[in-house]
Design an enzyme around this catalytic site. Structure first.
Site, PDB file in Angstrom:
ATOM      1  N   THR A 133       0.850  -1.190   0.000  1.00 53.83           N
ATOM      2  CA  THR A 133       0.000   0.000   0.000  1.00 53.83           C
ATOM      3  C   THR A 133       0.885   1.238   0.000  1.00 53.83           C
ATOM      4  O   THR A 133       1.980   1.242   0.550  1.00 53.83           O
ATOM      5  CB  THR A 133      -0.940   0.017   1.214  1.00 53.83           C
ATOM      6  N   GLY A 134       0.390   2.289  -0.636  1.00 49.92           N
ATOM      7  CA  GLY A 134       1.219   3.480  -0.788  1.00 49.92           C
ATOM      8  C   GLY A 134       2.441   3.176  -1.625  1.00 49.92           C
ATOM      9  O   GLY A 134       3.560   3.534  -1.265  1.00 49.92           O
ATOM     10  N   GLY A 135       2.230   2.538  -2.770  1.00 55.89           N
ATOM     11  CA  GLY A 135       3.353   2.039  -3.562  1.00 55.89           C
ATOM     12  C   GLY A 135       3.752   2.889  -4.739  1.00 55.89           C
ATOM     13  O   GLY A 135       4.512   2.426  -5.589  1.00 55.89           O
ATOM     14  N   GLY A 148       8.417   7.087  -3.273  1.00 55.03           N
ATOM     15  CA  GLY A 148       9.242   6.939  -2.091  1.00 55.03           C
ATOM     16  C   GLY A 148       9.526   5.508  -1.697  1.00 55.03           C
ATOM     17  O   GLY A 148       9.907   4.668  -2.521  1.00 55.03           O
ATOM     18  N   GLY A 194       7.533   3.070  -0.758  1.00 56.70           N
ATOM     19  CA  GLY A 194       6.657   2.061  -1.351  1.00 56.70           C
ATOM     20  C   GLY A 194       7.096   1.657  -2.743  1.00 56.70           C
ATOM     21  O   GLY A 194       7.179   0.464  -3.064  1.00 56.70           O
ATOM     22  N   TYR A 229       1.440  12.373  14.539  1.00 62.70           N
ATOM     23  CA  TYR A 229       2.102  11.412  13.653  1.00 62.70           C
ATOM     24  C   TYR A 229       2.894  10.389  14.461  1.00 62.70           C
ATOM     25  O   TYR A 229       2.820   9.183  14.192  1.00 62.70           O
ATOM     26  CB  TYR A 229       3.024  12.161  12.694  1.00 62.70           C
TER      27      TYR A 229
END
Length: 252
Positions: A15-17, A20, A22, A153
């Site tokens: 996920t989030g690939g 950066g 990912g 965060y």
């Protein structure tokens, strides 16, 4: 002769690939023989990443904070491949906000994407994840440090580290290993976004690098190599850990 590819024949989800860490990890996974599904919220970036990854990758648009998007994601994976061996729950956001100024929207955004998104990504992956599989979660050095202006965060990343422990206990009978990787300051588009001008970004990078014992920021590929280790049989007796890839910044 032993196969040199560490993930040969494996099916993975990142996920989030699209950018950066990912994307760098997806490149490593493909190079090591895996078929990779990547997710992202922005169609243009998702398409570009899939083109860069080549034939052994598919992109499925979606927001991990949306349970309906996750349902669509896993339905597509089930239809195309039928199972998963590796889940790298990497999608996340990071915005600065002092305690005195943080809003409810800031809080909800970070917990919805980083914590809720990670939790339900793994939960909904379980029916497809084969016994003996690997789950890797993206935590952060800030989960165990106390940097100013990142309290929300940092709290989300501490929660993710906790997931690696509890899910190791819950999934032990299925021999599914759950581990967290905790990057330090990595040269990614997300880190660059903290600067409002190129000059300010350069100053931020220089300041962060000066705090790192190795004297530099990390490269996304250095995280990718660590994730390959946690996803492969090289780490077959490793479960529930937090692997810091931080140049030593959180260690001394």
């Amino acid at each position: 002769m032993e196969n040199a590819q560490k993930l040969a024949g494996k099916v993975a989800l990142i996920t989030g690939g699209t950018l950066g860490i990912g994307l760098a990890t997806a490149k490593r996974f493909v190079a090591e023989g895996a078929y990779v599904f990547i997710t992202g919220r922005r169609p243009a970036e998702l398409e570009a990443a899939v083109q860069e990854l080549g034939a052994n990758a598919s992109g499925i648009r979606g927001d991990v904070a949306s349970l309906s998007d996750l349902d669509h994601l896993f339905a597509a994976i089930k239809e195309q491949k039928g199972y998963l061996d590796i889940v790298f729950a990497n999608a996340g956001v990071a915005d600065l906000a002092p305690l005195a100024d943080a809003t409810e929207a800031h809080f909800d955004k970070h917990f919805d994407i980083n914590v809720k998104g990670t939790f339900f990504t793994v939960q909904k992956a379980l029916p497809l994840l084969r016994d003996g599989g690997a789950v890797i979660l993206t935590s952060s050095t800030v989960g165990s440090q106390g940097p100013a202006n990142l309290s929300v965060y940092s709290a989300t990343k501490a929660a993710i580290r906790s997931f690696a422990r509890t899910w190791t206990a819950e999934l032990k009978d299925r021999k599914i290993r759950v581990n967290a990787v905790s990057p330090g300051s990595i040269n990614t588009p997300g880190l660059s976004a903290f600067g409002q001008t190129p000059e300010q970004t350069a100053q931020i990078f220089e300041s962060l690098a000066s705090q790192v014992p190795l004297g530099r920021l990390g490269d996304p590929d250095e995280i990718g190599k660590a994730v390959v280790f946690l996803a492969s049989d090289d780490s077959s007796y490793i479960a529930g850990i937090e692997l810091f890839v931080d140049g030593g910044v959180a260690q001394i």
